[in-house]
Design a protein around this motif. Structure first.
Motif, PDB file in Angstrom:
ATOM      1  N   ALA A 164     -46.809 126.389 -59.024  1.00 55.57           N
ATOM      2  CA  ALA A 164     -46.795 127.563 -58.382  1.00 55.57           C
ATOM      3  C   ALA A 164     -45.568 128.036 -57.625  1.00 55.57           C
ATOM      4  O   ALA A 164     -45.344 129.178 -57.799  1.00 55.57           O
ATOM      5  CB  ALA A 164     -47.908 127.263 -57.292  1.00 55.57           C
ATOM      6  N   VAL A 165     -44.642 127.098 -57.280  1.00 56.24           N
ATOM      7  CA  VAL A 165     -43.544 127.428 -56.396  1.00 56.24           C
ATOM      8  C   VAL A 165     -42.659 128.267 -57.420  1.00 56.24           C
ATOM      9  O   VAL A 165     -41.631 129.213 -56.977  1.00 56.24           O
ATOM     10  CB  VAL A 165     -42.673 126.526 -55.685  1.00 56.24           C
ATOM     11  N   HIS A 166     -42.441 128.209 -58.671  1.00 55.13           N
ATOM     12  CA  HIS A 166     -41.488 128.705 -59.640  1.00 55.13           C
ATOM     13  C   HIS A 166     -41.786 130.111 -59.655  1.00 55.13           C
ATOM     14  O   HIS A 166     -40.908 131.017 -60.119  1.00 55.13           O
ATOM     15  CB  HIS A 166     -41.366 128.230 -61.060  1.00 55.13           C
ATOM     16  N   ASN A 167     -43.135 130.888 -59.116  1.00 55.44           N
ATOM     17  CA  ASN A 167     -43.143 131.986 -59.104  1.00 55.44           C
ATOM     18  C   ASN A 167     -42.605 133.050 -58.411  1.00 55.44           C
ATOM     19  O   ASN A 167     -42.423 134.004 -58.271  1.00 55.44           O
ATOM     20  CB  ASN A 167     -44.929 132.203 -58.998  1.00 55.44           C
ATOM     21  N   LEU A 168     -41.999 132.185 -57.309  1.00 61.65           N
ATOM     22  CA  LEU A 168     -40.850 132.725 -56.474  1.00 61.65           C
ATOM     23  C   LEU A 168     -39.562 133.029 -57.149  1.00 61.65           C
ATOM     24  O   LEU A 168     -39.199 131.811 -57.478  1.00 61.65           O
ATOM     25  CB  LEU A 168     -40.988 132.155 -55.122  1.00 61.65           C
ATOM     26  N   LYS A 169     -39.309 134.056 -57.324  1.00 64.47           N
ATOM     27  CA  LYS A 169     -38.075 134.182 -58.406  1.00 64.47           C
ATOM     28  C   LYS A 169     -36.576 133.933 -57.471  1.00 64.47           C
ATOM     29  O   LYS A 169     -35.756 133.342 -58.198  1.00 64.47           O
ATOM     30  CB  LYS A 169     -37.928 135.751 -58.739  1.00 64.47           C
ATOM     31  N   ALA A 170     -36.543 134.217 -56.292  1.00 69.31           N
ATOM     32  CA  ALA A 170     -35.111 133.962 -55.585  1.00 69.31           C
ATOM     33  C   ALA A 170     -35.368 132.862 -54.980  1.00 69.31           C
ATOM     34  O   ALA A 170     -36.367 132.279 -54.262  1.00 69.31           O
ATOM     35  CB  ALA A 170     -35.192 135.118 -54.512  1.00 69.31           C
ATOM     36  N   ARG A 171     -34.161 132.044 -55.010  1.00 71.58           N
ATOM     37  CA  ARG A 171     -33.982 130.777 -54.357  1.00 71.58           C
ATOM     38  C   ARG A 171     -34.480 130.739 -52.862  1.00 71.58           C
ATOM     39  O   ARG A 171     -35.048 129.908 -52.241  1.00 71.58           O
ATOM     40  CB  ARG A 171     -32.633 130.176 -54.498  1.00 71.58           C
ATOM     41  N   ALA A 172     -33.984 132.223 -52.059  1.00 73.83           N
ATOM     42  CA  ALA A 172     -34.104 131.983 -50.826  1.00 73.83           C
ATOM     43  C   ALA A 172     -35.806 132.022 -50.527  1.00 73.83           C
ATOM     44  O   ALA A 172     -36.225 131.549 -49.518  1.00 73.83           O
ATOM     45  CB  ALA A 172     -33.527 133.353 -50.047  1.00 73.83           C
ATOM     46  N   GLU A 173     -36.512 132.594 -51.379  1.00 71.02           N
ATOM     47  CA  GLU A 173     -38.075 132.604 -51.215  1.00 71.02           C
ATOM     48  C   GLU A 173     -38.572 131.250 -51.286  1.00 71.02           C
ATOM     49  O   GLU A 173     -39.568 130.823 -50.539  1.00 71.02           O
ATOM     50  CB  GLU A 173     -38.660 133.588 -52.263  1.00 71.02           C
ATOM     51  N   ARG A 174     -38.070 130.752 -52.621  1.00 72.63           N
ATOM     52  CA  ARG A 174     -38.484 129.266 -52.730  1.00 72.63           C
ATOM     53  C   ARG A 174     -38.287 128.381 -51.482  1.00 72.63           C
ATOM     54  O   ARG A 174     -38.894 127.388 -51.023  1.00 72.63           O
ATOM     55  CB  ARG A 174     -38.009 128.596 -54.055  1.00 72.63           C
ATOM     56  N   ASP A 175     -36.916 128.424 -50.920  1.00 68.73           N
ATOM     57  CA  ASP A 175     -36.604 127.550 -49.826  1.00 68.73           C
ATOM     58  C   ASP A 175     -37.401 127.855 -48.646  1.00 68.73           C
ATOM     59  O   ASP A 175     -37.864 126.848 -47.831  1.00 68.73           O
ATOM     60  CB  ASP A 175     -35.041 127.751 -49.561  1.00 68.73           C
ATOM     61  N   ARG A 176     -37.811 129.280 -48.390  1.00 75.05           N
ATOM     62  CA  ARG A 176     -38.653 129.512 -47.472  1.00 75.05           C
ATOM     63  C   ARG A 176     -39.999 129.002 -47.583  1.00 75.05           C
ATOM     64  O   ARG A 176     -40.813 128.389 -46.748  1.00 75.05           O
ATOM     65  CB  ARG A 176     -38.885 131.127 -47.371  1.00 75.05           C
ATOM     66  N   ALA A 177     -40.573 128.952 -48.843  1.00 76.88           N
ATOM     67  CA  ALA A 177     -41.996 128.140 -49.057  1.00 76.88           C
ATOM     68  C   ALA A 177     -41.930 126.639 -48.757  1.00 76.88           C
ATOM     69  O   ALA A 177     -42.756 125.984 -48.066  1.00 76.88           O
ATOM     70  CB  ALA A 177     -42.405 128.443 -50.433  1.00 76.88           C
ATOM     71  N   LEU A 178     -40.654 126.170 -49.316  1.00 73.91           N
ATOM     72  CA  LEU A 178     -40.387 124.599 -48.779  1.00 73.91           C
ATOM     73  C   LEU A 178     -40.454 124.330 -47.224  1.00 73.91           C
ATOM     74  O   LEU A 178     -40.929 123.262 -46.891  1.00 73.91           O
ATOM     75  CB  LEU A 178     -39.183 124.081 -49.714  1.00 73.91           C
ATOM     76  N   THR A 179     -39.627 125.311 -46.572  1.00 70.10           N
ATOM     77  CA  THR A 179     -39.535 125.003 -45.257  1.00 70.10           C
ATOM     78  C   THR A 179     -40.942 125.216 -44.314  1.00 70.10           C
ATOM     79  O   THR A 179     -41.248 124.581 -43.612  1.00 70.10           O
ATOM     80  CB  THR A 179     -38.635 126.366 -44.656  1.00 70.10           C
ATOM     81  N   GLU A 180     -41.886 126.212 -45.107  1.00 69.43           N
ATOM     82  CA  GLU A 180     -43.089 126.395 -44.699  1.00 69.43           C
ATOM     83  C   GLU A 180     -44.199 124.955 -45.027  1.00 69.43           C
ATOM     84  O   GLU A 180     -44.799 124.619 -43.864  1.00 69.43           O
ATOM     85  CB  GLU A 180     -43.754 127.571 -45.167  1.00 69.43           C
ATOM     86  N   ALA A 181     -43.697 124.317 -45.858  1.00 73.90           N
ATOM     87  CA  ALA A 181     -44.765 123.292 -46.448  1.00 73.90           C
ATOM     88  C   ALA A 181     -44.262 122.261 -45.230  1.00 73.90           C
ATOM     89  O   ALA A 181     -45.235 121.228 -44.874  1.00 73.90           O
ATOM     90  CB  ALA A 181     -44.251 123.153 -47.723  1.00 73.90           C
ATOM     91  N   VAL A 182     -42.889 121.974 -45.162  1.00 76.16           N
ATOM     92  CA  VAL A 182     -42.434 121.094 -44.311  1.00 76.16           C
ATOM     93  C   VAL A 182     -42.762 121.321 -42.775  1.00 76.16           C
ATOM     94  O   VAL A 182     -43.158 120.338 -42.105  1.00 76.16           O
ATOM     95  CB  VAL A 182     -40.720 120.907 -44.378  1.00 76.16           C
ATOM     96  N   ARG A 183     -42.880 122.330 -42.389  1.00 71.54           N
ATOM     97  CA  ARG A 183     -43.120 122.678 -41.079  1.00 71.54           C
ATOM     98  C   ARG A 183     -44.807 122.426 -40.759  1.00 71.54           C
ATOM     99  O   ARG A 183     -45.196 121.713 -39.697  1.00 71.54           O
ATOM    100  CB  ARG A 183     -43.297 124.230 -40.663  1.00 71.54           C
ATOM    101  N   VAL A 184     -45.583 122.584 -41.773  1.00 73.74           N
ATOM    102  CA  VAL A 184     -47.022 122.372 -41.709  1.00 73.74           C
ATOM    103  C   VAL A 184     -47.520 120.760 -41.803  1.00 73.74           C
ATOM    104  O   VAL A 184     -48.611 120.610 -41.736  1.00 73.74           O
ATOM    105  CB  VAL A 184     -47.872 123.343 -42.294  1.00 73.74           C
TER     106      VAL A 184
END
Ligand SMILES: C[S@@+](CC[C@H](N)C(=O)[O-])C[C@H]1O[C@@H](n2cnc3c(N)ncnc32)[C@H](O)[C@@H]1O
Length: 241
Positions: A164-184
């Motif tokens: 699923a995460v590869h669907n975010l094209k920009a690294r900044a977006e993927r990093d944002r998704a990972l930051t959110e996962a770590v937050r929750v």
């Protein structure tokens, strides 16, 4: 290898990236036509190779990923009371086997339900699968973007994500998704992200977010999307207590 998850499957899980089917179909047809027109063996050989690689992708989508994820989930220690989040759950190929390990716990799937990424992708289809698999009591579905998770900090014991995460094209977006996962994720919680691209970057980002035990490994031929050229890797990490 435990194939119980596949054998016991009662839902309907669609096909990943269905729009890509046109590519091997066109290449195989053009190889066959060229072979007939030229009378040479090479276009037929090329067409056969393309077909073989496409069959790996089909197998991964229809069976391989279920077998692999059943094994990955089986490697975790479960009490049955876990709060689990599946990021980009689609029709529930990972969410349902995770939910089947719960007793008092809850498995939450979030998605934008994009048909381009999985055929028949819709919250209703995923809910039908939860019912068909007999796990609906433990499943909750939400429409949400993985870069903005609608959950409190430290809400989940296990977070999974598959293709699923590869669907975010920009690294900044993927990093944002990972930051959110770590937050929750709760302290001591486990994060497992399987993907065909960017898992090395995910590991760098998870390190920089202070996660421990960050590691990356290949998931083998059952999760080859186009033969060995497009393997799936798993990035895993634990949130320090
Ligand atoms: C290839 S499918 C994989 C689905 C499921 N994890 C599986 O393995 O069967 C990718 C999923 O990611 C979802 N997706 C794509 N971008 C998303 C985003 N920004 N937020 C949440 N889900 C997203 C798609 O809707 C799709 O369901």
């Amino acid at each position: 290898m435990n194939t119980a998850a596949f054998v016991k499957r009662h839902g309907s899980y669609g096909l990943d990236a269905p729009y890509l089917i046109a590519v091997p179909v066109a290449l195989v047809l053009s190889g066959v036509v060229q072979g007939i027109l030229t009378g040479l063996p090479w276009p037929f050989i090329g067409a056969a190779l393309v077909l073989l690689f496409a069959l790996f992708g089909y197998h991964t989508s229809r069976r391989g990923k279920f077998v692999v994820w059943d094994r990955l989930l089986g490697e975790l220690e479960w009490t049955g009371a876990e709060q689990v989040l599946d990021v980009g759950c689609g029709r529930g190929a990972v969410l349902m086997p995770a939910a089947s390990r719960l007793t008092t716990g809850r498995a939450v799937g979030i998605d934008l339900w994009r048909g381009r990424d999985q055929s028949g992708n819709a919250m209703e289809a995923t809910w039908k699968n939860a019912v068909a698999e007999g796990v609906a009591d433990h499943v909750e579905l939400r429409t949400a973007d993985m870069t903005e998770l609608p959950f409190e900090d430290e809400s989940f014991d296990v977070i999974v994500s598959s293709m699923a995460v590869h669907n975010l094209k920009a690294r900044a977006e993927r990093d944002r998704a990972l930051t959110e996962a770590v937050r929750v994720l709760r302290p001591g919680g486990r994060l497992l992200i399987a993907d065909l691209r960017h898992t090395g970057q995910h590991c760098e980002t998870l390190h920089s977010l202070g996660m421990s035990g960050v590691s990356r490994r290949g998931l083998g031929w059952r999760m080859w999307w186009s033969g060995p050229w497009l393997p799936t890797h798993l990035a895993t990490a634990t949130k320090p207590r």
